[in-house]
Design an enzyme around this catalytic site. Structure first.
Site, mmCIF file in Angstrom:
data_model
loop_
_atom_site.group_PDB
_atom_site.id
_atom_site.type_symbol
_atom_site.label_atom_id
_atom_site.label_comp_id
_atom_site.label_asym_id
_atom_site.label_seq_id
_atom_site.Cartn_x
_atom_site.Cartn_y
_atom_site.Cartn_z
ATOM 1 N NE ARG A 1 -3.459 2.408 2.678
ATOM 2 C CZ ARG A 1 -4.458 2.587 3.548
ATOM 3 N NH1 ARG A 1 -4.814 1.592 4.342
ATOM 4 N NH2 ARG A 1 -5.092 3.735 3.617
ATOM 5 C CE1 TYR B 1 -11.463 6.085 -0.450
ATOM 6 C CE2 TYR B 1 -13.606 5.904 0.609
ATOM 7 C CZ TYR B 1 -12.270 5.566 0.553
ATOM 8 O OH TYR B 1 -11.725 4.718 1.484
#
Length: 435
Positions: A96, A251
């Site tokens: 990540r 988002y």
């Protein structure tokens, strides 16, 4: 209806597992899970042991007739399971970190489920989950696969396209919004109705009714909002919200406020580290807590992890499928004709009535014209990326990146793709087998 359920949790060593455990224990009277299998890989064995022992202490405290098993043998866990849930992270938090760092080098948003980072997570994850699906097809063909692994919409679409497994994707954002509205209006969940339109991590809320009263205009005019710990709390432009006529997912800030969000990422990277590095610190603290033999419940500190309410969403769905509740939940399901501007076989995020046979999408009443283009563009990227993951195709991966709205040019896409693929080479064998 079975009076004894078996649940397999893929990624059982996750820091989220105690929350899932709490939900399963709380719902035992309505959903008798007698066997819970926590599955992980060799690299996650240490965490699996810690989390599994905490889960056993939680069950012991509850006094319920439930067995908790920890295993690295995925097939044994899946065999004859009624539900399989996934909360896996291929490459763990180290991968990540590169999903966030490398796009930032090119002046592009670096995020684990949105943009180039989201594509890399999909490329690593989809082949592994399709292998899991082959095991489910063989060992428990009637099981439901409840996928919480991000990018949830893309992963769920890949499963529907490339396997015969019954799969539903879910996210914690919809239930998080409901919790926020319950607190804001001091009202129970049954008095709240919200309509979601779009894709996972790219949705708009087009109706908000509290006890039958339309509250959307009021919410659009306010400055406060529901957000989450993994997205910086930059404020929306109020004029934009009112003219949009819908509440955008947090988002969507990466698309509507790209410059501000990128600036925040670069500042965070320079001073405190990216979100992956912050989460690594939070996880280290959590696992230190989990090891205590005196801990017999989910610690409050888990809420810092960024996935609050995920287990509640998962267990809600499990219970509704098992009991044929026919309640409304916001899920990632195959489109059909629900959104007529997207392909019928694509996966979307909308309200569904949950039955024993599966979720039935509810017809949407409002789709702002202004959101259709962005939704269609991101869905095009998603479909290209899914096929790239399955085929190990650099060509399709490049097309996916170039057609993502957050990527500025072909030149940047090519350079960034090369760097991302090289950084994740060990998790992407199909992309290098022809090299």
């Amino acid at each position: 209806m079975k009076d004894s359920l078996k649940v397999a949790v893929i990624g059982g060593g996750s820091s989220y597992t105690p929350e899932l455990m709490e939900g399963i224990i709380t719902r035992f009277a309505k959903m008798p899970v007698k066997e819970l299998w926590l599955v992980d890989i060799e690299e996650g064995r240490h965490k699996l042991d810690i989390v599994g022992n905490l889960a056993k202490r939680m069950v012991r405290k509850s006094g319920l007739p439930m067995e908790v098993h920890m295993t690295l043998d995925r097939r044994r866990a899946i065999d004859q399971a009624d539900f399989v849930t996934t909360q896996m992270r291929v490459g763990q938090l180290g991968a990540r970190k590169w999903d966030e760092h490398i796009p930032n080098r090119y002046g592009v948003i670096g995020q684990e489920t949105t943009g180039p980072g989201g594509m890399m997570k999909a490329l690593r994850t989809i082949p592994v989950l399709l292998e899991l699906c082959r095991d489910i097809e063989e060992l428990s063909p009637d099981a439901w696969l409840l996928n919480f692994t991000n990018p949830a919409g893309m992963v769920t679409e890949a499963i529907h396209k490339y396997s015969n497994v019954k799969s539903i994707g879910l996210c914690n954002a919809p239930i998080g919004l409901h919790k926020w509205l319950m607190n804001l209006y001091n009202t129970p969940a049954e008095h709240i109705y919200t309509e979601f339109v779009g894709l996972n991590h790219l949705h708009w809320v087009t109706r908000v009714e509290i006890a039958g009263v339309d509250k959307l205009p009021e919410l659009l005019a306010r400055r406060e909002e529901y957000s989450a710990g993994n997205v910086p709390p930059s404020e929306w432009d109020p004029d934009f919200l009112v003219s949009l006529g819908a509440l955008p997912s947090y988002y969507l800030k990466y698309f509507y406020m790209t410059d501000a969000m990128l600036d925040e990422q670069l500042v965070s990277k320079a001073h405190g580290g990216t979100r992956a590095e912050i989460v690594q610190k939070v996880e280290a603290e959590l696992f230190e807590l989990y090891q205590s033999p005196d801990l017999q419940e989910k610690p409050k500190q888990l809420e810092k992890r960024g996935g609050a309410y995920y287990s509640e969403a998962t267990v809600n769905l499990m219970e509704s499928l098992y009991n044929d509740k026919r309640d409304i939940q916001t899920l990632n399901v195959v489109n059909g004709t629900t959104l007529d501007f997207l392909p019928e076989d694509s996966v979307i995020e909308v309200n569904c009535v949950v039955t024993r046979s599966g979720p039935l999408p509810v017809a949407v009443t409002k789709v702002p014209e202004s959101v259709k283009g962005l939704t269609a563009a991101v869905k095009t990227y998603e479909r290209l990326a899914i096929d790239a993951a399955v085929q190990g195709s650099r060509e399709l991966a490049l097309q996916a990146l170039v057609h993502h709205p957050l990527v500025p040019s072909v030149r940047v896409a090519k350079l960034m793709l090369d760097d991302l693929l090289e950084a994740h080479k060990r998790y992407l064998p199909a992309f290098f087998s022809r090299a």
